[in-house]
Design a protein around this motif. Structure first.
Motif, PDB file in Angstrom:
ATOM      1  N   PRO B 230       1.148  -1.046   0.010  1.00 45.44           N
ATOM      2  CA  PRO B 230       0.208  -0.204  -0.041  1.00 45.44           C
ATOM      3  C   PRO B 230       0.931   1.536  -0.274  1.00 45.44           C
ATOM      4  CG  PRO B 230      -0.390  -1.488   1.362  1.00 45.44           C
ATOM      5  CD  PRO B 230       0.542  -2.207   1.132  1.00 45.44           C
ATOM      6  N   LYS B 231       0.441   1.978  -0.755  1.00 44.86           N
ATOM      7  CA  LYS B 231       1.302   3.552  -0.940  1.00 44.86           C
ATOM      8  C   LYS B 231       0.704   4.878   0.138  1.00 44.86           C
ATOM      9  CE  LYS B 231       2.807   3.084  -6.091  1.00 44.86           C
ATOM     10  NZ  LYS B 231       2.695   3.907  -6.872  1.00 44.86           N
ATOM     11  N   LYS B 232       1.321   5.484   0.249  1.00 41.37           N
ATOM     12  CA  LYS B 232       0.629   6.859   1.674  1.00 41.37           C
ATOM     13  C   LYS B 232       0.035   6.850   0.811  1.00 41.37           C
ATOM     14  CE  LYS B 232       2.976  10.121   4.167  1.00 41.37           C
ATOM     15  NZ  LYS B 232       2.550   9.314   5.333  1.00 41.37           N
ATOM     16  N   ILE B 233      -1.220   7.003   2.026  1.00 43.01           N
ATOM     17  CA  ILE B 233      -2.575   6.905   1.514  1.00 43.01           C
ATOM     18  C   ILE B 233      -2.907   8.791   2.169  1.00 43.01           C
ATOM     19  CG2 ILE B 233      -4.423   5.395   2.362  1.00 43.01           C
ATOM     20  CD1 ILE B 233      -5.864   6.071   0.003  1.00 43.01           C
ATOM     21  N   PHE B 234      -3.669   9.664   1.633  1.00 42.22           N
ATOM     22  CA  PHE B 234      -4.019  10.825   3.243  1.00 42.22           C
ATOM     23  C   PHE B 234      -4.307  10.306   4.127  1.00 42.22           C
ATOM     24  CE2 PHE B 234      -6.907  13.500   4.058  1.00 42.22           C
ATOM     25  CZ  PHE B 234      -5.768  15.123   5.291  1.00 42.22           C
ATOM     26  N   THR B 235      -4.411  10.319   5.173  1.00 38.43           N
ATOM     27  CA  THR B 235      -4.946   9.738   6.841  1.00 38.43           C
ATOM     28  C   THR B 235      -5.210  10.965   7.426  1.00 38.43           C
ATOM     29  OG1 THR B 235      -4.073   7.224   5.881  1.00 38.43           O
ATOM     30  CG2 THR B 235      -5.005   8.126   8.220  1.00 38.43           C
ATOM     31  N   PRO B 236      -6.256  11.557   8.272  1.00 39.89           N
ATOM     32  CA  PRO B 236      -5.464  12.834   9.240  1.00 39.89           C
ATOM     33  C   PRO B 236      -5.542  11.963  10.242  1.00 39.89           C
ATOM     34  CG  PRO B 236      -7.795  11.373   8.599  1.00 39.89           C
ATOM     35  CD  PRO B 236      -7.463  10.506   8.510  1.00 39.89           C
ATOM     36  N   ASP B 238      -4.842  11.358  14.089  1.00 39.66           N
ATOM     37  CA  ASP B 238      -5.691  10.464  14.872  1.00 39.66           C
ATOM     38  C   ASP B 238      -5.785  11.477  16.106  1.00 39.66           C
ATOM     39  OD1 ASP B 238      -6.504   8.374  14.291  1.00 39.66           O
ATOM     40  OD2 ASP B 238      -6.297   6.629  15.038  1.00 39.66           O
ATOM     41  N   ARG B 245     -10.805  15.608  12.284  1.00 38.37           N
ATOM     42  CA  ARG B 245     -10.255  14.982  11.377  1.00 38.37           C
ATOM     43  C   ARG B 245     -11.430  15.345  10.423  1.00 38.37           C
ATOM     44  NH1 ARG B 245     -10.245   9.738  14.411  1.00 38.37           N
ATOM     45  NH2 ARG B 245     -11.228  10.745  15.913  1.00 38.37           N
ATOM     46  N   MET B 246     -12.398  14.723  10.396  1.00 40.87           N
ATOM     47  CA  MET B 246     -13.628  15.231   9.167  1.00 40.87           C
ATOM     48  C   MET B 246     -13.175  16.435   8.900  1.00 40.87           C
ATOM     49  SD  MET B 246     -16.368  13.672   7.539  1.00 40.87           S
ATOM     50  CE  MET B 246     -15.501  12.048   8.818  1.00 40.87           C
ATOM     51  N   LYS B 247     -12.557  17.030   9.286  1.00 36.70           N
ATOM     52  CA  LYS B 247     -12.174  18.996   8.142  1.00 36.70           C
ATOM     53  C   LYS B 247     -11.434  18.855   7.499  1.00 36.70           C
ATOM     54  CE  LYS B 247     -13.388  22.432  10.107  1.00 36.70           C
ATOM     55  NZ  LYS B 247     -13.769  23.363  11.566  1.00 36.70           N
ATOM     56  N   ILE B 249     -10.599  15.972   6.435  1.00 37.53           N
ATOM     57  CA  ILE B 249     -10.740  14.855   4.728  1.00 37.53           C
ATOM     58  C   ILE B 249     -11.516  15.946   3.937  1.00 37.53           C
ATOM     59  CG2 ILE B 249     -12.508  13.187   4.390  1.00 37.53           C
ATOM     60  CD1 ILE B 249     -11.605  11.641   6.552  1.00 37.53           C
ATOM     61  N   MET B 250     -11.881  16.755   4.676  1.00 33.13           N
ATOM     62  CA  MET B 250     -12.951  17.522   3.646  1.00 33.13           C
ATOM     63  C   MET B 250     -12.064  18.435   2.730  1.00 33.13           C
ATOM     64  SD  MET B 250     -15.959  16.978   3.798  1.00 33.13           S
ATOM     65  CE  MET B 250     -16.799  18.211   2.299  1.00 33.13           C
TER      66      MET B 250
END
Lengths: 646, 286
Positions: B230-236, B238, B245-247, B249-250
């Motif tokens: 798995p490549k690095k993926i945007f993760t908020p 923790d 966190r939701m903000k 992602i948005m």
């Protein structure tokens, strides 16, 4: 073009022809007594014919306490078996794997249809539904587990390839898992092990009757609620459940405390929740699927290529275009009708307790009656107006073999959708018009842009029928409070220059009750207006807007410091100060420089009336806003419907 | 020539042992670190030099230990080992001959011409395992070697051994043999980063099944199939609250600002020009 997307995947005894799947989604196509209808069979069959790899049929009620609306399949009763068997066999004939979703809403519903108390692990009110549930006793929990097993047994009898236990979206099993909704002090609450017990018992009971069918789960990757399950908690839960033996794991997101994420609208970036699946994929060997805002086969291929998941759920994309898998395989990317995540016809209609449809695809749920058949008597048809309704009519007419001429007075096609997609965060809406334009360019429709059709054109063209899609226009503002402050309509507001907006105090009057007032308010705020206030006389600004779009719009307006005032009435104006009454309070809005009155547009039927008088023998049809001012999906639906009638 | 190198991780005392009140406290996990045994590094270096001096040398590194032992294999791979074997088992001090029996099993299963290992370990330092392996396999052993040469025409090995007080002894030894290596002035080379990182994929893992008595048998543990990493993926982050966190992602991790929308190409280029002048990228001609 998409090698990984079209690599078969074997789950236990079933083999998916490709990695595109549709997750379980309520369609409201079931009959009021909980039976499978012909409409539901046709709907799913159309998707299977389109070449999808796996269909998880809609969430079916495992227990009488969870039939949340009138139109849910009653999987708790043997009466559904004949219909289900028919449904499954019709899907399977295309090589599609079909999975049954076992589902209990718990407290996340209202009892208006069941007339029984709703149930939950603890008597804690759901913040969305505001109904206090009945606390399940231990005997009742046992009954629930048994009802899951009985429902699973029925699904196996009906011929399903697999079973999915729904542990996501804040429904009953997640209510047991989450410490926010489970505050029991017996063996089903408290510690991690205890909260996990119900899920384990249900999965074990389902596996016991599943035989050689595979059993998977769908679960939220993160609860996004303070004090709720975090990403690490969910990893632990999945590791524990996977150790008991799961055949696939579906990652989802969203529950009552963050509702919009269940159905992310176009505010959410594409594929924004893939990271949740990626987190699990690196822990387990079991196949994992990801979902949410994946509307493009190229994005799906990228997700597989990067190793974030094994399957990609493209549910709404396959509602918008059931032939997406076939078109992707044949590399006809431009022909795929895009899902723009507008929610107006899928989720929006579910909230109205109506069967789903689609903004771009009027044939959803009407596969049989809306099938495009060649015309027995090809005619020469003029379509006046190149908005979404007119384009849809022209597209379907030409597919049926009619000779079509499309007149559009502007230089570009797209009509009102061009304005609608010019406000912030609605840009994606134009994709549907873009798709229609591409389809028209590929067809043999004669397109005359920059050409306003006149009576003479219609007379000289020797047409058999004319379809009017001339739309609607914004006239003078319907209300003027004072002569001191300029009042403008929506179209003028969209064309304001920078210096007319910057550092101005702007008042937006919502008399459209849909998203237009919020859209223009956001655009003006982004263009650095000093202050923007939205007024509505209703209980809520943008009252009729689809709830998730509305929630997200409020979030953005809050960030931009746009103020909203509902139940408001302008009492009087002193100079440039507006005095507004609001639930008995008086609010003063000082120094307003500009008032934008957002009205419903007025129909433009001038040419249609002329034709009616001068050319009475010519058959005419009205499509979209020129019949009555409504929304984009109505226009597209009209266009499709009329094109089949001509 | 197949060369098998036996390596292990040893505990290195980090704190000052004199300040600890008892021996147990010295070996407290907080006071010790794990490192590759320095004698084994010398053995790996010796194997590398053999590989460079003649053709067709295939080096296999073998280690026995818990998950932490994998680091030794990573270093061995970084230094140039071709094959990596990890036996997932734990042997405390005092069970050297049992360990020797296990290693003899692995080595004979693997096939070898020469077994190299460190003279002794940094921590326990009994120096028994190497000779034990030779004894169980019934082949000659040479201890304390500082230099190994291969005589031309397929002759025996010529080994220089330490005999104390600066004296060296040169012995000839036929193959197959076990040679334990002394630390010498030949510094072990530094492991290459790329090979160090790539090592985990190459490790072959065995588990031990204990038979009654001292007999042991090895079971090959199925390694995972190669799958796209798995490549690095945007993760908020923790640590943020749910709403933040939701903000994230948005917005894709960026704060949303009121932005000025360019109205036309002219005003857009004007804005760009003004920005460049303001920040000193362009000189204002006017």
């Amino acid at each position: 073009m998409f090698p990984r997307l079209f690599t078969p995947l074997t789950i236990k005894n079933a083999t998916l022809p490709n990695r595109i799947i549709a997750t379980g989604h309520l369609t409201h196509f079931a009959s009021t007594d909980g039976l499978v209808t012909q409409r539901m069979i046709d709907y799913h069959e159309a998707r299977a014919r389109g070449g999808i790899g796996m269909i998880i049929t809609e969430s079916m009620a495992v227990h009488p306490t969870t039939a949340q609306s009138q139109y849910v399949v009653h999987l708790y009763d043997d009466k559904v078996l004949p219909g289900l068997t028919e449904l499954v066999s019709r899907i399977k004939q295309y090589g599609t794997v079909v999975v049954c979703q076992l589902h209990h809403m718990g407290r996340e519903m209202i009892s208006v249809d069941t007339m029984r108390p709703i149930v939950a692990p603890s008597p804690i009110m759901d913040p969305m539904k505001r109904e206090v549930p009945h606390e399940l006793s231990r005997a009742e929990i046992k009954e629930m587990v048994e009802s899951y097993a009985a429902a699973a047994e029925r699904a196996v009898k009906a011929g399903y390839d697999g079973l999915e236990v729904h542990c996501a979206h804040g429904y009953l099993i997640q209510q047991f898992l989450s410490p926010l909704s489970n505050q029991r002090d017996d063996e089903y609450g408290g510690s991690f092990e205890n909260r996990l017990r119900f899920a384990r018992e249900v999965i074990a009971a389902v596996k016991a009757v599943a035989g050689d069918r595979f059993v998977g789960i769908r679960i939220d990757g993160d609860e996004f609620a303070d004090g709720g399950l975090t990403m690490e908690d969910v990893q632990q839960i999945i590791l524990a459940l996977n150790a008991d033996g799961l055949d696939y794991i579906g990652l989802s997101v969203g529950h009552c405390l963050n509702y919009p994420t269940i159905f992310p609208n176009m505010d959410f970036p594409l594929g924004c929740f893939t990271y949740l699946a990626s987190n699990i994929k690196r822990l387990v060997d079991t196949p994992v699927y990801t979902s949410h805002r994946i509307n493009d086969p190229a994005l799906a291929e990228k997700i597989l290529e990067d190793g974030h998941a094994d399957m990609v759920a493209m549910t709404r994309a396959t509602i918008a275009d059931p032939e997406l898998p076939i078109k992707a395989k044949e590399e006809r990317i431009d022909d795929i009708r895009p899902c723009v995540a507008c929610l107006q016809r899928c989720f929006g209609r579910l909230r109205m307790r109506a069967p789903i449809s689609c903004l771009g695809n009027p044939a959803v749920g009407r596969e049989r009656e809306f099938a495009i058949t060649p015309a027995t008597n090809p005619k020469k048809v003029a379509v006046v107006g190149g908005g979404p309704g007119g384009m849809e009519a022209a597209r379907v007419l030409s597919q049926r073999g009619h000779k079509v001429v499309l007149y559009e007075k502007e230089q570009e096609l797209g009509g009102m959708l061009k304005l609608g997609s010019s406000v912030p965060n609605r840009e994606e809406l134009f994709n549907i018009a873009r798709w229609q334009i591409i389809q028209l360019q590929q067809s043999n429709v004669e397109i005359k842009t920059g050409y306003e059709a006149t009576l003479n054109d219609l007379r000289a063209g020797a047409y058999d029928a004319v379809v009017f899609a001339t739309g609607a226009e914004y006239g003078e503002p319907s209300v003027v409070f004072t002569e001191n402050v300029p009042h403008i309509n929506l179209k003028q507001a969209l064309e304001l220059a920078d210096d007319q907006v910057e550092n101005k105090n702007i008042l937006v009057i919502d008399r459209d009750y849909h998203n237009k007032a919020l859209g223009i308010a956001e655009q003006l705020a982004e263009r650095e207006a000093a202050s923007v206030v939205v007024l509505s006389s209703e209980v809520d600004v943008a009252l009729d807007m689809e709830s998730i779009n509305k929630m997200m719009a409020y979030e953005r307006l809050n960030e931009l410091e746009v103020k909203c005032l509902s139940k408001a009435k302008v009492e009087r104006v002193n100079g440039k100060d507006f005095i507004v009454s609001h639930e008995g309070w008086e609010v003063v809005l000082p120094d307003i420089d500009l008032v934008v009155v957002v009205d419903k547009p007025k129909v433009n039927t001038m040419l249609a009336k002329q034709v009616e008088q001068e050319l009475p023998q010519l058959k005419t049809y009205l499509v979209g806003n020129c019949a009555s001012p409504r929304l984009t999906p109505d226009a597209i639906f009209d266009g499709y419907r009329i094109a089949l009638e001509v | 020539m197949k060369v098998v190198v036996l390596i292990k991780m040893t505990t290195v005392i980090r704190g000052n042992p004199n300040r600890a009140e008892n021996l147990e406290a010295i070996l407290d996990p907080g006071n010790v670190a794990l490192d590759v045994n320095s004698y084994d590094l010398a053995a790996l270096e010796e194997a590398q030099r053999l590989k460079e001096s003649i053709d067709y040398v295939h080096i296999t590194a073998v280690t026995v230990g818990p998950e932490s032992a994998v680091k030794a294999l990573q270093i061995a791979h970084g230094m140039g080992a071709d094959e990596l074997i990890w036996v997932d088992a734990q042997y405390e001090g005092g069970r050297e001959m049992e360990l020797a029996g296990l290693l003899a099993e692995v080595v004979s299963k693997q096939g070898f011409d020469l077994v190299l290992c460190g003279l002794k370990s940094d921590d326990v330092g009994t120096g028994l395992v190497g000779i034990g392996v030779a004894e169980i396999l019934g082949i000659p052993a040479v201890t304390r070697s500082v230099k190994i040469e291969i005589l031309p025409d397929g002759g025996p090995l010529q080994i220089h051994r330490h005999v104390g007080k600066g004296n060296r002894e040169v012995v000839h030894c036929p193959l197959p043999a076990v040679i334990t290596v002394e630390r010498s002035r030949r510094m072990p080379r530094y492991p290459g980063v790329a090979r160090y990182l790539a090592a985990r994929k190459k490790i072959i893992r065995y588990a031990v099944e204990q038979q009654p008595g001292t007999q042991v048998s090895l079971r090959h543990v199925e390694t995972k199939k190669a799958q796209p990493r798995p490549k690095k993926i945007f993760t908020p982050d923790d640590n943020l609250s749910a709403a933040d966190r939701m903000k994230m992602i948005m917005t894709g991790g960026m704060a949303r600002k009121k932005k000025k929308k360019a109205q036309s190409v002219v005003s857009g280029s004007e804005q760009l020009y003004n920005f460049l002048v303001k920040n000193g990228f362009l000189k204002n001609k006017a």
